[in-house]
Design a protein around this motif. Structure first.
Motif, PDB file in Angstrom:
ATOM      1  N   ASN A  76      -6.828  11.772  -0.371  1.00  0.00           N
ATOM      2  CA  ASN A  76      -6.004  11.843  -1.588  1.00  0.00           C
ATOM      3  C   ASN A  76      -6.727  12.452  -2.785  1.00  0.00           C
ATOM      4  OD1 ASN A  76      -3.446  11.416  -2.673  1.00  0.00           O
ATOM      5  ND2 ASN A  76      -3.983   9.407  -3.479  1.00  0.00           N
ATOM      6  N   CYS A  79      -5.251  13.100  -6.956  1.00  0.00           N
ATOM      7  CA  CYS A  79      -4.051  12.294  -7.221  1.00  0.00           C
ATOM      8  C   CYS A  79      -3.989  11.924  -8.709  1.00  0.00           C
ATOM      9  CB  CYS A  79      -4.086  11.024  -6.372  1.00  0.00           C
ATOM     10  SG  CYS A  79      -5.502   9.949  -6.720  1.00  0.00           S
ATOM     11  N   SER A  82      -0.309  15.736 -12.599  1.00  0.00           N
ATOM     12  CA  SER A  82      -0.207  17.155 -12.265  1.00  0.00           C
ATOM     13  C   SER A  82      -1.082  18.025 -13.161  1.00  0.00           C
ATOM     14  CB  SER A  82       1.252  17.616 -12.395  1.00  0.00           C
ATOM     15  OG  SER A  82       1.697  17.445 -13.733  1.00  0.00           O
ATOM     16  N   SER A 102      -7.334  14.551   2.839  1.00  0.00           N
ATOM     17  CA  SER A 102      -5.982  14.790   2.337  1.00  0.00           C
ATOM     18  C   SER A 102      -6.043  15.064   0.843  1.00  0.00           C
ATOM     19  CB  SER A 102      -5.070  13.584   2.620  1.00  0.00           C
ATOM     20  OG  SER A 102      -5.529  12.446   1.915  1.00  0.00           O
ATOM     21  N   ALA A 104      -3.507  15.254  -2.968  1.00  0.00           N
ATOM     22  CA  ALA A 104      -2.234  15.037  -3.661  1.00  0.00           C
ATOM     23  C   ALA A 104      -1.484  16.367  -3.701  1.00  0.00           C
ATOM     24  CB  ALA A 104      -2.479  14.522  -5.070  1.00  0.00           C
ATOM     25  N   ASP A 105      -0.167  16.327  -3.462  1.00  0.00           N
ATOM     26  CA  ASP A 105       0.591  17.562  -3.248  1.00  0.00           C
ATOM     27  C   ASP A 105       0.503  18.546  -4.408  1.00  0.00           C
ATOM     28  OD1 ASP A 105       1.375  16.804  -0.757  1.00  0.00           O
ATOM     29  OD2 ASP A 105       3.337  16.060  -1.371  1.00  0.00           O
ATOM     30  N   ILE A 106       0.761  18.079  -5.637  1.00  0.00           N
ATOM     31  CA  ILE A 106       0.796  19.001  -6.787  1.00  0.00           C
ATOM     32  C   ILE A 106      -0.582  19.609  -7.022  1.00  0.00           C
ATOM     33  CG2 ILE A 106       1.200  19.189  -9.271  1.00  0.00           C
ATOM     34  CD1 ILE A 106       3.321  17.027  -9.007  1.00  0.00           C
ATOM     35  N   HIS A 107      -1.612  18.786  -6.941  1.00  0.00           N
ATOM     36  CA  HIS A 107      -2.965  19.299  -7.147  1.00  0.00           C
ATOM     37  C   HIS A 107      -3.332  20.304  -6.051  1.00  0.00           C
ATOM     38  CE1 HIS A 107      -7.125  19.282  -8.508  1.00  0.00           C
ATOM     39  NE2 HIS A 107      -7.480  19.179  -7.247  1.00  0.00           N
ATOM     40  N   TYR A 108      -2.900  20.020  -4.831  1.00  0.00           N
ATOM     41  CA  TYR A 108      -3.141  20.955  -3.714  1.00  0.00           C
ATOM     42  C   TYR A 108      -2.572  22.330  -4.046  1.00  0.00           C
ATOM     43  CZ  TYR A 108      -3.023  22.656   1.160  1.00  0.00           C
ATOM     44  OH  TYR A 108      -3.174  23.388   2.314  1.00  0.00           O
ATOM     45  N   ASN A 109      -1.334  22.350  -4.547  1.00  0.00           N
ATOM     46  CA  ASN A 109      -0.713  23.620  -4.923  1.00  0.00           C
ATOM     47  C   ASN A 109      -1.425  24.259  -6.107  1.00  0.00           C
ATOM     48  OD1 ASN A 109       1.269  23.402  -2.945  1.00  0.00           O
ATOM     49  ND2 ASN A 109       2.601  22.186  -4.268  1.00  0.00           N
ATOM     50  N   ARG A 120      -8.059  20.907   4.543  1.00  0.00           N
ATOM     51  CA  ARG A 120      -7.905  19.604   5.187  1.00  0.00           C
ATOM     52  C   ARG A 120      -8.582  19.640   6.563  1.00  0.00           C
ATOM     53  NH1 ARG A 120      -2.172  20.496   3.968  1.00  0.00           N
ATOM     54  NH2 ARG A 120      -1.543  19.392   2.092  1.00  0.00           N
ATOM     55  N   ASP A 161      -1.075  27.582   4.875  1.00  0.00           N
ATOM     56  CA  ASP A 161       0.193  28.301   4.820  1.00  0.00           C
ATOM     57  C   ASP A 161      -0.049  29.810   4.677  1.00  0.00           C
ATOM     58  OD1 ASP A 161       3.262  28.208   4.112  1.00  0.00           O
ATOM     59  OD2 ASP A 161       2.302  29.474   2.582  1.00  0.00           O
TER      60      ASP A 161
END
Length: 214
Positions: A76, A79, A82, A102, A104-109, A120, A161
């Motif tokens: 994570n 996290c 944003s 893993s 956090a989604d927003i930080h990953y982007n 990952r 991606d």
């Protein structure tokens, strides 16, 4: 945006879960509106005391990890919020990749949008990379082959991606990616103006007032 293809460097071990964005870039350094000049705020509360003195026990204040360009962490990463100042501070400090279990989604982007490659890995492979980081060995993160390689030649593949991979390899942010579609965009705009011209009329005709029926 700066291109990313491969980085080889010292990896700082941070064997923690839930490293949040306030740890990476605390709220009191968020006055800046530019992406530069934020390196001093990177893990600021962990690197420095309230009197500004360097905390010698923090990993980024110790050699060889004070020259780190890669971070290795656990679950994570990023996290909490944003805040884009977190990847700005990471990049300004010189971090090009974070390897973790893993994100956090927003930080990953946000990492991709700021020239940082988040990777990952499964726990067994992450543990091996963490050991190399703790030993101060160089680690290579190669986006062209999608591999993390250790000094002894051990390599681990990772997935990313395809659109994000191409954008990072070409140094393109979302605006740059949009501009690559300009022919299609201009064609659509031309057709749209032709099909519904009244939407683009800045001086619409005055419609006669309709008197109510008595």
């Amino acid at each position: 945006m700066e291109k990313f293809s491969k980085v080889t460097g010292i990896a700082a071990p941070m064997p923690w879960d839930n490293v949040n964005t306030d740890m990476i870039s605390p709220k009191h350094v968020m006055k800046a509106v530019k992406k530069t000049g934020l390196a001093w705020g990177f893990f600021q509360e962990y690197r420095f005391g309230r009197d500004g003195a360097v905390k010698p026990d923090f990993v980024l204040n110790k050699a060889p990890w004070d020259k780190a360009s890669i971070i290795v962490s656990l679950e994570n990463w990023g996290c909490g919020s944003s805040r884009e100042h977190a990847p700005w501070a990471m990049r300004d400090y010189g971090i090009r990749s974070v390897i973790a279990l893993s994100f956090a989604d927003i930080h990953y982007n946000n990492c991709f949008k700021n020239g940082i490659l988040p990777v990952r890995l499964p726990v067994e492979e992450l543990n091996r990379v963490m050991q190399a980081a703790e030993a101060g060995e160089a680690v290579t993160v190669d986006l062209t082959t999608c591999q993390v390689t250790l000094a002894d030649g051990t390599a681990f593949g990772f997935e990313v991606d395809a659109v994000r991979r191409d954008a990072l390899l070409n140094g393109q942010d979302e605006i740059d990616q949009t501009k690559t579609q300009m022919t299609e965009i201009e064609g659509f705009e031309a057709r749209h103006r032709r099909d519904v011209p009244w939407l683009f009329d800045r001086h619409p005709k005055v419609v006669a007032k309709v008197e109510p029926v008595a």
